[in-house]
Design a protein around this motif. Structure first.
Motif, PDB file in Angstrom:
ATOM      1  N   LEU A 143     -10.436-120.686 -34.539  1.00 15.89           N
ATOM      2  CA  LEU A 143     -10.834-119.657 -33.592  1.00 15.89           C
ATOM      3  C   LEU A 143     -10.756-118.259 -34.191  1.00 15.89           C
ATOM      4  CD1 LEU A 143     -11.642-118.734 -30.762  1.00 15.89           C
ATOM      5  CD2 LEU A 143      -9.223-118.885 -30.100  1.00 15.89           C
ATOM      6  N   THR A 180     -13.559-118.565 -27.259  1.00 18.93           N
ATOM      7  CA  THR A 180     -12.753-119.784 -27.145  1.00 18.93           C
ATOM      8  C   THR A 180     -13.619-120.953 -26.663  1.00 18.93           C
ATOM      9  OG1 THR A 180     -10.781-118.462 -26.645  1.00 18.93           O
ATOM     10  CG2 THR A 180     -10.713-120.806 -26.063  1.00 18.93           C
ATOM     11  N   HIS A 224     -15.866-121.959 -29.517  1.00 23.64           N
ATOM     12  CA  HIS A 224     -15.127-122.705 -30.530  1.00 23.64           C
ATOM     13  C   HIS A 224     -14.908-124.150 -30.080  1.00 23.64           C
ATOM     14  CE1 HIS A 224     -11.384-124.092 -32.584  1.00 23.64           C
ATOM     15  NE2 HIS A 224     -12.022-123.589 -33.636  1.00 23.64           N
TER      16      HIS A 224
END
Length: 609
Positions: A246, A304, A307
């Motif tokens: 990330l 996030t 990812h």
């Protein structure tokens, strides 16, 4: 009321005055054991290893066949001068101080492709160690082409700032058209001579395109190349989504080099490998992000989600053929045969896998018998990106895997490593080999790599078991055949006596039973008759050597080679005999001996009569 100022002599203030940052050079100066300079004995091998790695990488960058010269000379006061010279493309003068005088400076750390050097630490660490132990600067000579002069630097490292300390810089003549030469003077002990020679021998096994010349105080050892094909340069690839964390994704999305108003969809296709239009659409849908949204506008929550989508969507592995350069099965096998001459040798290469987004290819080879030591544990050779791993064998996952395999299943006894005349070679090729430390001596226990090593070594073990079973069956068959053949001459003699006939020549019968190559030199009627018959089950390429005081050039079959010296003749016939095929020749004379080469002793019988 003005608040009272805190005292400046408090423990916190005292501790604050003692705190300061240090440079990476200063850190490694105090922790040089992390880089493989933990003892004077090991320092010579580590220095040569780092310089040779750089030379090989440089030559492969431009697909040149490497020609490397290494010199080690003892000086007074326990000092040694090490010279490593190559025929690579050379280094620009403006870059030389940083390549050799600045730790963590290099061209490969940010590239995703196979290379020996990965961190930009090794050779500058050797310069730092030499400066620390001898106080002398390092000499570097480099030239990029014969149109330009060579540049000579004397330099060290400012440890407080991790910047190069240039003592001098001059232009000079040099007999090389291009290449680099480094001369390092350091304090060391040379008790590891055997290990150095092993390192160079092992390097020649996995780098068959390389010629290495070693000068040990006037004693020369040459490791000739066995292949004239330069290694194809691995190409750099983009990061794979499955190996991107990330934090890195966040940094990639914020980098200034991106075009303005770059969409998430275009970002995924442009910045990652193996993502096409369709896959990018799937990722955006899975993440719940508008594919036309500006990637720089994504907040942490959106990144996030993106990812998570990158990890969840099935994406093909990176193209290992582009970014990796495995040794190949045939070259590994040829290297083992050249250096160790075993009776049996086999090599395997696994299909590429991916760990943390990095492609990995595991190769392994096994040799048995021949000139390998029959007592003690097997010889284990560990390699990573064509570099021998000479230290920390016990800390390496390669050793752990081989120890964990039950070698009794493959016909060998075991004490940790298997016992007997066995050689095991394991090579890991990857864009990022997971070493346990900066000294790059042992591979870490990554489950994906551990599994690949286990599978390939077990495959080699099955091949070895088949070989040992075949050998045992052949040995039993041979013992039975020998017992039968030991009776045939007696039977022939008794039959000849009964029939009152001459005793016949029983060697052809024995040859068929024993399945051997039978060679004879017989004298009859003033002539020497030579004969060779192949009673084995396979075709053979053999050389027939004949030694005689008679003129062998008068032979009925012209020799491939014939020479006379001091009245003694030597003739050689190179033959290819199919199974069941024979060859005859004769020459005038009364004597001669023959020898058969190119076939094992247990496969031939030579008779003189």
């Amino acid at each position: 009321m003005t608040p009272e100022k805190p005292p400046t002599h408090s423990p916190a203030h005292r501790l604050a005055r003692e705190q300061r940052s240090i440079s990476i050079a200063e850190f490694f100066e105090k922790n040089r054991h992390l880089l493989g300079f933990d003892s004077p004995t090991r320092s010579i091998i580590t220095t040569i290893k780092e310089a040779v790695d750089n030379a090989l990488d440089a030559c492969e960058e431009v697909e040149i066949l490497p020609d490397i010269f290494i010199s080690i000379h003892k000086l007074p006061d326990g000092l040694y001068r090490i010279i490593v010279e190559d025929n690579g493309p050379g280094i620009l003068a403006s870059h030389i101080p940083f390549v050799f005088g600045k730790i963590l400076y290099g061209s490969r750390f940010h590239q995703i492709r196979q290379s020996r050097g990965q961190q930009g630490i090794g050779i500058s660490a050797a310069v730092l160690y030499a400066q620390l132990t001898s106080g002398q600067p390092t000499r570097i000579i480099s030239r990029c082409s014969y149109h330009e002069p060579a540049h000579e630097f004397m330099l060290g490292i400012h440890t407080e700032t991790n910047e190069p300390d240039i003592v001098s810089h001059t232009e000079r003549e040099w007999d090389r058209a291009h290449g680099t030469r480094i001369e390092i003077t350091l304090k060391a002990t040379f008790s590891a001579r055997k290990r150095l020679i092993e390192y160079l021998a092992y390097s020649s096994v996995v780098n068959p395109h390389t010629r290495i010349t070693l000068d040990l105080d006037g004693e020369y050892i040459v490791y000739e190349r066995t292949s004239n094909e330069p290694i194809k340069k691995p190409e750099s690839i983009k990061p794979h989504p499955h190996g991107t964390e990330l934090g890195r994704l966040q940094r990639m999305a914020a980098q200034k080099s991106l075009p303005k108003q770059m969409s998430v969809h275009a970002f995924l296709i442009d910045q990652f490998s193996k993502i096409g239009t369709k896959t990018a659409d799937e990722i955006c849908i899975h993440a719940g992000i508008d594919k036309d949204q500006d990637v720089t506008s994504l907040d942490l929550s959106a990144l996030t989600s993106l990812h998570a989508a990158l990890q969840a969507i099935k994406i093909p592995p990176p193209n290992a053929q582009t970014c990796l350069s495995p040794i190949t099965e045939e070259q590994i096998r040829q290297g083992i045969l050249k250096e160790f001459n075993p009776d049996f040798a086999v090599a395997k290469t696994r299909t590429a896998i991916v760990y943390a987004g990095h492609p990995v290819v595991v190769e392994a080879a096994l040799g048995y018998g021949g000139s390998l030591e029959t007592e003690g544990q097997a010889k284990l050779l560990r390699f990573a990106n064509r570099v021998p791993l000479m230290y920390q064998q016990g800390a390496c996952i390669i050793t752990g895997v081989i120890n964990a395999i039950n070698w009794r299943n493959y016909g060998l006894s075991q004490q940790g490593l298997p016992l007997g005349p066995l050689l095991l070679l394991v090579h890991i090729a990857s864009t990022n080999v997971p070493f346990t430390s900066e000294s790059k001596d042992a591979v870490a226990a990554v489950p994906e790599i551990e599994r690949e090593i286990t599978l390939i070594v077990q495959e080699l073990g099955r091949e070895l078991k088949q070989f040992l079973n075949r050998r045992d069956k052949m040995r039993q068959s041979e013992e039975r055949a020998q017992a039968i053949c030991s009776l045939i001459p007696d039977i022939a003699e008794k039959v000849a006596e009964t029939l009152e006939r001459p005793v016949p020549d029983t060697s052809p019968i024995e040859g068929r039973i024993m399945k051997r190559l039978i060679a004879k030199a017989q004298m009859r009627d003033g002539r020497v008759h030579l004969s060779v018959y192949n009673y084995t089950s396979t075709a053979l390429d053999v050389s027939v050597y004949c030694f005689s005081s008679d003129d062998l050039s008068q032979s009925s079959k012209k020799p491939t080679y014939c020479d006379e010296s001091g009245g003694e003749y030597t003739a050689v016939w190179n033959l290819h005999l199919e199974s069941g095929e024979g060859w005859n020749a004769e020459y005038p004379g009364t004597g001669g001996t023959i020898d058969i080469r190119g076939v094992l002793d247990e496969q031939k019988v030579v008779i003189h009569s």
